[in-house]
Design an enzyme around this catalytic site. Structure first.
Site, mmCIF file in Angstrom:
data_model
loop_
_atom_site.group_PDB
_atom_site.id
_atom_site.type_symbol
_atom_site.label_atom_id
_atom_site.label_comp_id
_atom_site.label_asym_id
_atom_site.label_seq_id
_atom_site.Cartn_x
_atom_site.Cartn_y
_atom_site.Cartn_z
ATOM 1 N N PRO A 127 3.986 90.210 33.701
ATOM 2 C CA PRO A 127 3.250 88.994 33.876
ATOM 3 C C PRO A 127 3.939 87.900 32.605
ATOM 4 O O PRO A 127 3.980 86.657 33.183
ATOM 5 C CB PRO A 127 2.181 89.351 33.037
ATOM 6 C CG PRO A 127 2.142 90.605 32.271
ATOM 7 C CD PRO A 127 3.315 91.242 33.168
ATOM 8 N N TYR A 164 -22.784 99.141 43.145
ATOM 9 C CA TYR A 164 -23.364 99.241 42.026
ATOM 10 C C TYR A 164 -24.560 100.186 41.954
ATOM 11 O O TYR A 164 -24.902 100.544 40.981
ATOM 12 C CB TYR A 164 -23.620 98.082 41.778
ATOM 13 C CG TYR A 164 -22.625 97.263 41.247
ATOM 14 C CD1 TYR A 164 -22.002 97.285 39.827
ATOM 15 C CD2 TYR A 164 -21.659 96.444 41.851
ATOM 16 C CE1 TYR A 164 -20.932 96.508 39.291
ATOM 17 C CE2 TYR A 164 -20.710 95.758 41.533
ATOM 18 C CZ TYR A 164 -20.280 95.655 40.010
ATOM 19 O OH TYR A 164 -19.212 95.183 39.679
ATOM 20 N N GLU A 173 -17.927 88.682 41.087
ATOM 21 C CA GLU A 173 -16.952 89.142 42.263
ATOM 22 C C GLU A 173 -17.102 88.460 43.617
ATOM 23 O O GLU A 173 -16.007 88.183 44.465
ATOM 24 C CB GLU A 173 -17.100 90.461 42.442
ATOM 25 C CG GLU A 173 -16.832 91.479 41.280
ATOM 26 C CD GLU A 173 -17.287 92.768 40.871
ATOM 27 O OE1 GLU A 173 -18.035 93.198 41.846
ATOM 28 O OE2 GLU A 173 -17.318 93.259 39.654
#
Length: 393
Positions: free
Chosen positions: A277, A98, A140
């Site tokens: 899915p 980041y 995360e």
């Protein structure tokens, strides 16, 4: 969340920044990849970069996040952040990356906007960036902890099934013999493959089932369209990967997951390879004995192009209250619709929760039709394969 002073500055400059985001993100990626070529080689999707879709998705997400901070200062756009965080976690994104993005993104902002980027403007948008980045880092981190880390794992291909001319299902099991973590129907895994030029490119594929306690399966559509480059990873998997080969596969991620009790009516709508899915969800519902109505909707080019059609129909047939409606652009059999999916005459029960996966135009159309039929916008959930351009329209 955003300081009062920064909010005033961001509100005043959002139109100018928003109008320039396309150019900013283009220069950002060019600068970052020039300085860090390994990121393009081994992390970012080179196909999406060449097509410009990743730039559009980044611009859309930044603009949407800033707008949300201004319009809802006491709320965080958790749905958008969760979707991004799951994708990042499946790629193995780390917190230090980041800072790399920040460096090159703000260099691009300064380059494009020039003297308009005063210290006050830079500080305000810096605050926006780190609010978004730190929120993603936190989500995360939690995802990695839940799944035992961000490590890649070797999985052996134990079966390869040709579903259609362009879709292959790979059934895999851990090559290390270690236990397999559960996944939630609707989630995907990342698959990393070595290419001829030395790159190690990554793509995400939805898990279409768990045919055994230590087995997982995912289905891959070969990207092969007129006027566009062939897919690097899908082409590699189709042409080179056979039974006995070992693939690097991530843990399962993704926030398009079934979240309904047995009394909740459902719509599972898909088009093309978006069926994957939905088949996993249907398999779960059939296995759990879901009692409420389930409406299964799918659109495809033809029955021959309808991947996993047998499973699609078989799982739905096991449900006590299921309606199945398929549409095909050509060669539609008796009982199927001809053309595109149209829910005009499809009953939708009150309190329905809907899950969508397929091309964006399809999902936008189906979402509008469902809302017209009384489905609450908050109860319509979707998955985008590739960069999320829903916010970039």
């Amino acid at each position: 969340m955003l300081s009062e002073q920064s909010a005033v500055t961001v509100r005043a400059t959002l139109p100018a920044v928003g109008a320039a985001l396309g150019e900013i993100t283009e220069r950002f990626y060019a600068g970052m990849f020039a300085a860090r070529p390994e990121l393009l080689r081994d992390l970012f999707n080179r196909g999406n970069q060449a097509a410009g879709t990743q730039r559009q998705a980044l611009a859309g997400s930044v603009a949407a996040f800033a707008t949300h901070l201004l319009d809802h200062p006491d709320e965080r756009p958790d749905a958008m952040l969760s979707r991004i965080a799951h994708k990042h976690a499946s790629l193995g994104v780390t917190p230090d990356q980041y800072a790399v993005v920040h460096e090159h993104l703000f260099a691009a902002i300064a380059e494009v906007l020039g003297d308009a980027v005063t210290p006050e403007v830079a500080a305000a948008w810096d605050e926006v960036y780190w609010l978004m980045a730190n929120a993603l880092i936190a989500v995360e981190k939690r995802l990695y902890e839940e799944r035992g880390g961000a490590a890649w794992r070797p999985w052996e291909v134990v079966e390869r099934v040709a579903e259609t001319g362009d879709v292959v299902t790979f059934r895999v099991r851990p090559a290390d013999g270690a236990p397999v973590r559960d996944f939630r129907p609707g989630q995907y895994v990342s698959v990393r493959v070595p290419l001829a030029d030395g790159a190690r490119q990554i793509r995400q594929y939805s898990l279409s089932g768990a045919p055994g306690p230590d087995l997982r399966q995912f289905s891959v559509k070969r990207v092969h369209e007129d006027g566009a480059p062939d897919g690097e990873v899908s082409g590699h998997l189709h042409a080179r990967v056979r039974v006995g080969d070992v693939l690097e596969v991530s843990e399962a991620y993704g926030d398009l997951v079934l979240d309904a009790d047995d009394d909740t009516p459902l719509v599972l709508a898909s088009a093309g390879i978006g069926v994957t899915p939905m088949v996993a969800m249907l398999g779960h519902l059939a296995g759990s004995g879901h009692r409420a109505p389930v409406t299964v909707v799918h659109g495809d080019r033809s029955p021959a192009d309808h991947a996993l059609r047998t499973d699609h129909e078989a799982y739905a047939a096991k449900l006590p209250d299921a309606t199945v409606r398929f549409w095909y652009e050509r060669d539609a059999p008796a009982g199927a619709g001809t053309g595109y999916v149209d829910l005009a005459d499809v009953p939708v029960a009150p309190g329905t929760r809907a899950y969508l996966c397929g091309p964006l135009p399809f999902m936008r159309t189906v979402r509008e039709q469902l809302i017209t039929k009384g489905v609450a916008p908050a109860d319509v959930h979707y998955e985008v394969f590739g960069p999320d351009l829903w916010l970039a329209k």
